[in-house]
Enzyme design. Structure first.
Site, PDB file in Angstrom:
ATOM      1  N   ASN A  29       8.903   1.184   6.135  1.00 26.48           N
ATOM      2  CA  ASN A  29       9.121   1.067   7.578  1.00 26.48           C
ATOM      3  C   ASN A  29       8.115   0.081   8.182  1.00 26.48           C
ATOM      4  O   ASN A  29       6.933   0.125   7.816  1.00 26.48           O
ATOM      5  CB  ASN A  29       8.918   2.436   8.227  1.00 26.48           C
ATOM      6  N   ASP A  93       5.343   1.875   0.681  1.00 27.04           N
ATOM      7  CA  ASP A  93       5.380   2.643   1.923  1.00 27.04           C
ATOM      8  C   ASP A  93       6.337   3.827   1.738  1.00 27.04           C
ATOM      9  O   ASP A  93       6.260   4.526   0.741  1.00 27.04           O
ATOM     10  CB  ASP A  93       5.773   1.696   3.078  1.00 27.04           C
ATOM     11  N   TRP A  94       7.255   4.069   2.678  1.00 29.74           N
ATOM     12  CA  TRP A  94       8.204   5.167   2.525  1.00 29.74           C
ATOM     13  C   TRP A  94       9.123   4.953   1.331  1.00 29.74           C
ATOM     14  O   TRP A  94       9.672   5.929   0.783  1.00 29.74           O
ATOM     15  CB  TRP A  94       9.028   5.341   3.798  1.00 29.74           C
ATOM     16  N   GLU A 117       0.751   1.051  -1.621  1.00 28.61           N
ATOM     17  CA  GLU A 117       0.715   1.397  -0.195  1.00 28.61           C
ATOM     18  C   GLU A 117       1.754   2.463   0.142  1.00 28.61           C
ATOM     19  O   GLU A 117       2.500   2.344   1.112  1.00 28.61           O
ATOM     20  CB  GLU A 117       0.898   0.145   0.655  1.00 28.61           C
ATOM     21  N   HIS A 261      -1.297  -4.009   4.660  1.00 23.11           N
ATOM     22  CA  HIS A 261      -0.386  -2.943   4.232  1.00 23.11           C
ATOM     23  C   HIS A 261       0.948  -3.512   3.758  1.00 23.11           C
ATOM     24  O   HIS A 261       1.501  -3.075   2.752  1.00 23.11           O
ATOM     25  CB  HIS A 261      -0.167  -1.951   5.382  1.00 23.11           C
TER      26      HIS A 261
END
Length: 282
Positions: A29, A93-94, A117, A261
């Protein structure tokens, strides 16, 4: 690139190359498969797949709540529709969380998991630094809802402050294109509010706990963690990387260099190189 019908909607995905065990790249995201555009061409000799999560990128936008479980259900349907019975997963991430979740629920179908990350465990508010804590509190407030739904706050901050080198306006436009209206930005807001802190949201915390057990016990599934430095936006700090080494089975950790990130914007060649070498060694 193709779209495929899943459940009551469609999933768009990039599909490159051929050969060997398919490699599935899952974004986070407020991203899309666009995040992998500089990575995939640098990994030859494999079939590389990169879907847009439901409600994101060029995938369909059904009227759902966009919970973790919703994303999981549509992703399950996509894997099944393509007949992907043996895969290597790469998640950011997600996308990393969804990769862990899918692997934990389909242990016989995964041959390896690379991640960076990503959300590897639940955290508490007290563990966050001052800047991440303030941002988290803002996102979960009424003002945060207005910021996210009323404009391009998440994408703008991701690709200016969440990278060491801000992306060009042309490249950012590709990230913005799927989200022209407040309603279209609801999946982004839901994700931003779903990071499990002190056990809330409870449904996400439960999923993270469940895949945490798989990460700790899956000794036969190789895993690769890529780490970075030099940005306050990094999720996996040296301390958390050390925790991963002690708590995730069959883990190899490779330090890649300086990045924010959203590291695929800062270090695409290095990410492709390390992931490619790791895949060949499986």
């Amino acid at each position: 690139m193709p779209s495929i019908r899943v459940l009551d909607s469609t999933i768009y995905y990039e599909d490159h190359g051929a050969g060997g065990t398919p490699v599935v790249f899952l974004h986070g995201n407020p991203s899309s498969s666009h995040t992998w555009r500089k990575v995939l061409p640098r990994i030859p000799g494999r079939r590389l797949l990169a879907p847009d999560l439901i409600g994101m990128g060029r995938s369909g936008k059904p009227e759902i709540a966009y919970t973790f479980d919703d994303h999981s259900r549509y992703l399950d349907a996509w894997f099944d529709a393509l007949g992907l019975d043996e895969v290597i997963l790469v998640g950011h991430d997600w996308g990393g969380a969804l990769a862990f979740d899918w692997a934990a629920r389909h242990p016989g179908r995964v041959r390896g998991v690379a991640f960076f990350e990503a959300i590897v465990r639940g955290m508490s508010w007290s563990q966050l630094g001052e800047a991440p804590r303030k941002r988290g509190e803002l996102i979960r407030s009424e003002q945060g809802e207005e910021l996210v739904l009323g404009g391009n706050f998440l994408v703008d901050t991701a690709y200016t402050g969440g990278v060491l080198t801000p992306v060009s306006e042309e490249e950012k436009a590709a990230y913005l294109a799927p989200y022209p209206t407040p309603e279209s930005r609801r999946p982004l807001l839901r994700w931003a509010r779903s990071i499990p802190l002190d056990g809330e949201p409870a449904d996400v915390a439960a999923r993270v706990d469940a895949y945490g057990e798989w990460l700790a016990g899956s000794e036969t599934v190789p895993k690769l963690l890529l780490t970075f430095e030099a940005s306050p936006t990094l999720m996996i700090t040296p301390e958390l990387a050390e925790w991963c080494g002690a708590n995730i089975a069959a883990l190899e950790t490779v330090h890649v260099g300086a990045a924010g990130h959203h590291a695929t914007e800062d270090r695409p060649a290095e990410i492709a190189s390390e992931v490619g070498k790791w895949i060949e060694g499986l």
